[in-house]
Scaffold this active site. Structure first.
Site, short mmCIF file in Angstrom:
data_model
loop_
_atom_site.label_atom_id
_atom_site.label_comp_id
_atom_site.label_asym_id
_atom_site.label_seq_id
_atom_site.Cartn_x
_atom_site.Cartn_y
_atom_site.Cartn_z
N ASP A 342 27.71 38.31 -18.89
CA ASP A 342 28.60 37.17 -18.92
C ASP A 342 30.05 37.62 -18.74
OD1 ASP A 342 29.19 34.29 -19.70
OD2 ASP A 342 30.26 35.35 -21.30
N GLU A 378 28.06 38.31 -13.79
CA GLU A 378 28.80 37.08 -13.53
C GLU A 378 30.20 37.55 -13.16
OE1 GLU A 378 29.69 32.78 -15.62
OE2 GLU A 378 29.99 34.57 -16.83
#
Length: 709
Positions: A342, A378
């Site tokens: 993330d 990401e």
């Protein structure tokens, strides 16, 4: 109680069958107490007197799995210097393998007084916070091993443990929403039949629901608020939180592996749940604030590139060691098969700028364990220069946000899209080829947990996030969505038919694109969140997958979309021409009998595309030829790979259009996909067309023609 010196490594609590070794790092601490917690609320404090390289440690005979514990750190409380030690706060072990309980957000869990933030708070936090748990590391993995599925055969399925399983009618009520539900045959059967090869789980590291959400009666559903990087989230356990969550998670991984499905974890190493300078003192802040967090010039405050209040200090050897130890633990002890990072750009911020040569990437690349699993970035954060799609190191794959945006733009009729769409359809060579990566570096997706679901993407122009309690200010405002004429749900059969066609268009495009496709859970059923594009705090039927039971018209539509999704996934899996391991050359491959190029582009009139055609602002339709005889990469044993050839006809125009089947690229073709049909398959078994024939494509539809090898 006997206390032996113990060892400085491994960090955390390590049970060996006779007792437990405890080790914790703090450079700033003057004294650290290990607190063994008892069910009557009392605790036994043991000072950790042995110190090696700022690691305090002790071995305590007789401490068994299930024992709850924490640390109290005696040291400086000087926020202006970046130090926030406070022995009144019971701290979680950063290396705890399990955590018990929840945080009740009493003022005692904060290091300051609410009414006077400059005043130190000496209230005892122990009755109000979570505790670390000693776990039994032993587990019968039997003959478990990773499926190790190559990227070109991978189909990712992003899911939330609770959201995927909470409403499944085939699951016992007592296991819904848990790791045990993931291991249930009904869930595994669905994934296998769908063609999924990798389950990408939204965060399962122990997380907390922050104070603001609790006060608002909401929950951190997504889980991007980690407090324990080694501990499976305890609320996802059906068996208990005294270490049972570890056993249950391992059992789920073993069951998924037996079905040939990999397990990939969405991990949040960019920040912790302790928030900004007004956040709670739960673990890292009280142990050694300046060693774990990126502090501002005024060291009372935190540098935040994540939008959550803090960022981990990626140039700290201790923070880096913790991350690498965590990654190795989940691979070696929990048997997971990879990670999706993330806000991964934050991990690359060794100083201020995003640096793809930062220490974190160096450590990953040389690590003999972590470097061998799937690593998915990401590739952005909220800091300056944080959008880094295409800029991660060669061994990494990336969520391709450019793919998402371009495919959405094409099907909503955005002008001047064709040229970029051609790049996205063929693996985004403009992003990945320059550093030696292949099409498989691109994780292609149209929807994910963050944003509209697939159904909402074709049903809403605007976000509808009022239920989040933030005045509809949260969530992305530019969604590249189109509601097909009416905002939200409607009984208009024409609009609903168009929405169904658009959903099929997105699914078909995803599965026909080079790269690695990712589905978002429930999109195969047309799941809606009522237009909420930021449902991070909705742990309820807004976000839970509504598994169709059959009988209603709505369920019939959901099952039809499921059948179409399966058809497209298996079409992709059966044909290597859709999952190339090398970029297209745009020229014939030596040794092919037809001397046709590996790919060719045509206008709807069947003429080869010119530069003018690519640049035509209003052009929204094209034909792509994929030559199954011109696959340049060899098979696993060096054999030549051949496949059927395909023509992909895209009509993103708002009116029906005639398409001409190109000549000189195959005499006879069979229609195998037509998204204008309710089930996505053209009517009439074995419908054939010939070179030069004219096909009428419905507005906003996609047709696939197949020519046997």
């Amino acid at each position: 109680m006997q206390v032996w010196p113990g060892q400085a490594y491994p960090l955390g609590a390590t049970y060996d069958g006779a007792g437990t070794n405890f080790a914790v790092f703090s450079e700033v601490a003057e004294r650290i107490e290990l607190c063994l917690l008892h069910d009557d609320g009392s605790e036994t404090a043991i000072e950790l007197r042995e110190t090696d390289a700022f690691v305090r440690h002790a071995y305590v005979p007789g401490v068994m799995p299930g024992q709850r514990y924490g640390f109290r750190v005696h040291g400086p409380y000087e926020p202006s210097l970046g130090h926030r030690c406070n022995s009144a706060k019971l701290l979680l072990d950063p290396y705890a393998k399990a955590m018990s309980g929840t945080v009740d957000w009493n003022e005692a869990v904060y290091g300051y007084r609410f009414e006077h933030p400059e005043v130190r708070n000496d209230l005892d936090s122990a009755p109000h916070t979570m505790t670390s748990v000693v776990v039994n590391p032993f587990f019968d993995w039997s003959d478990d091993r990773s499926p190790r599925i190559d990227y070109h055969r991978t189909v990712l399925y992003e899911a939330n443990v609770k959201g995927l399983t909470m409403l499944h009618p085939g699951l016992p009520q007592e296991i819904r929403g848990t790791y045990a539900a993931l291991a249930h045959p009904a869930v595994i059967e669905h994934l296998v039949e769908l063609g999924v090869t990798a389950l990408e789980l939204m965060p399962v590291h122990q997380f907390v629901t922050d104070h603001r959400l609790v006060d608002a009666g909401l929950t951190n559903y997504w889980g991007y608020n980690t407090i324990g990087f080694f501990a499976p989230h305890n609320a996802y356990s059906s068996m208990g939180d005294r270490g049972q969550q570890v056993l249950e998670f391992k059992t789920a991984v073993r069951a998924l592996h037996m079905a040939g499905i990999e397990v990939i974890l969405d991990v949040v190493y960019n920040h912790t749940a302790e928030g900004n300078h007004l956040g709670p003192t739960l673990s890292f802040r009280g142990l050694d604030n300046a060693s774990y967090y990126r502090l501002s010039k005024d060291r009372r405050y935190y540098t935040d590139t994540t939008g959550t209040g803090n960022s981990l200090l990626m140039r700290s050897p201790h923070a880096l060691q913790m991350i690498m130890d965590s990654l190795r633990y989940w691979v070696t002890e929990m048997h997971v098969d990879g990670f999706r990072f993330d806000l991964a750009a934050t991990l690359a911020r060794q100083f201020h700028e995003v640096d793809r040569l930062s220490s974190f990437f160096d450590l990953v690349q040389q690590d003999p364990v972590v470097s061998q699993v799937k690593l998915i970035a990401e590739p952005w954060d909220v800091g300056e220069g944080g959008y880094q799609v295409g800029n991660f190191p060669p061994m990494w794959t990336e969520w391709n946000g450019a793919y998402r945006d371009t495919v959405r733009d094409l099907w909503r009729g955005q002008p001047a899209t064709l040229a970029e769409f051609g790049s996205r359809l063929t693996g985004s060579s403009d992003l990945y080829q320059d550093d030696g990566r292949r099409p498989l570096a691109s994780i292609n997706f149209v929807t994910c947990h963050d944003g509209f679901t697939l159904r909402d993407l074709v049903s809403y122009n605007e976000k509808h996030n009022a239920a989040n309690g933030e005045g509809d200010r949260d969530g992305e405002s530019h969604n590249r969505s189109w509601n097909c004429g009416v905002e939200g749900e409607t009984d208009d059969p024409g609009i609903n038919a168009l929405r169904g066609r658009q959903m099929r268009n997105f699914i078909a495009t995803l599965m026909l694109s080079q790269g690695v496709p990712m589905l978002s859970h429930g999109d195969e059923f047309g799941r809606t969140q009522g237009g909420n594009n930021n449902a991070y705090c909705q742990d309820n039927e807004v976000t839970w997958v509504p598994w169709p039971k059959g009988g209603s018209e709505e369920d019939a539509d959901a099952l039809a979309l499921l059948d179409f999704t399966r058809t497209m996934v298996w079409l992709r899996r059966d044909h290597p021409v859709f999952r190339r391991r090398r970029f297209f050359h745009g020229r014939p491959v030596e040794g092919t009998h037809d001397e046709l190029s590996d790919i060719a582009w045509f206008t709807p009139e069947g003429e080869e595309m010119t530069q003018r055609d690519w640049e035509a602002a209003q052009a929204k339709s094209l034909v792509v030829f994929l030559n199954g005889h011109a696959i340049s990469e060899p098979g696993a044993r060096g054999e030549k790979i051949t496949d059927d050839s395909f023509l992909l006809m895209f009509n993103a125009h708002h009116e029906p259009m005639e398409f001409v089947v190109p000549v000189n690229h195959g005499k006879e073709w069979q229609v195998v996909v037509d998204t204008a049909v309710a089930d996505g398959v053209a009517p009439g078994s074995g419908r054939k067309v010939r070179a030069g024939d004219r096909l009428l494509l419905a507005d906003r539809s996609l047709v696939v023609l197949q020519r046997p090898a």
